[in-house]
Motif scaffolding. Structure first.
Motif, short mmCIF file in Angstrom:
data_model
loop_
_atom_site.label_atom_id
_atom_site.label_comp_id
_atom_site.label_asym_id
_atom_site.label_seq_id
_atom_site.Cartn_x
_atom_site.Cartn_y
_atom_site.Cartn_z
N ALA A 71 0.85 -1.20 0.00
CA ALA A 71 0.00 0.00 0.00
C ALA A 71 0.88 1.24 0.00
N PRO A 119 0.77 6.86 3.68
CA PRO A 119 -0.14 8.00 3.77
C PRO A 119 0.60 9.29 3.46
N PRO A 144 4.69 11.91 0.85
CA PRO A 144 4.48 10.60 1.47
C PRO A 144 5.21 10.48 2.82
N PRO A 166 -4.29 10.13 12.12
CA PRO A 166 -5.04 10.08 10.86
C PRO A 166 -5.89 11.35 10.69
N THR A 176 -8.70 9.95 4.60
CA THR A 176 -8.30 8.77 3.85
C THR A 176 -6.86 8.90 3.39
N ASN A 177 -6.02 7.98 3.85
CA ASN A 177 -4.62 7.93 3.45
C ASN A 177 -3.89 9.26 3.69
#
Length: 90
Positions: free
Chosen positions: A3, A6, A43, A75, A78-79
């Motif tokens: 994956a 994030p 990233p 968090p 999303t991501n």
């Protein structure tokens, strides 16, 4: 396939306790010089987090304060994450 990491939306340095704080602008400049400063939507990179921890400890040590630094990854969708470095006097 792994994956994608994030994206870092923001980062903060939260200094806890009673000791002389170093201005965020000074810390930010040192982080940029060291190559560990996250850009917006960059990233997540554990090497940058580890490098920032070492840098913050050294900068404070140079100013006469021994600190511990704990990174938090929060968090924010999303991501996406916010990285917070919590600095405490030892």
């Amino acid at each position: 396939m792994a994956a994608a990491p994030p994206l870092v939306r923001s980062w903060t340095i939260r200094e806890v306790g009673n000791y002389k704080k170093i201005p965020t602008a000074t810390l930010r400049a040192k982080m940029a010089q060291r190559g560990v400063l996250f850009g917006v939507n960059e990233p997540y990179d554990q090497n940058k987090v580890d490098g920032t921890i070492l840098l913050l400890r050294q900068v404070y040590k140079d100013s006469g304060v021994e600190v511990t630094v704990h990174p938090l990854t929060i968090p924010v969708g999303t991501n996406a994450v916010k990285v917070e470095y919590v600095v405490n006097k030892q």
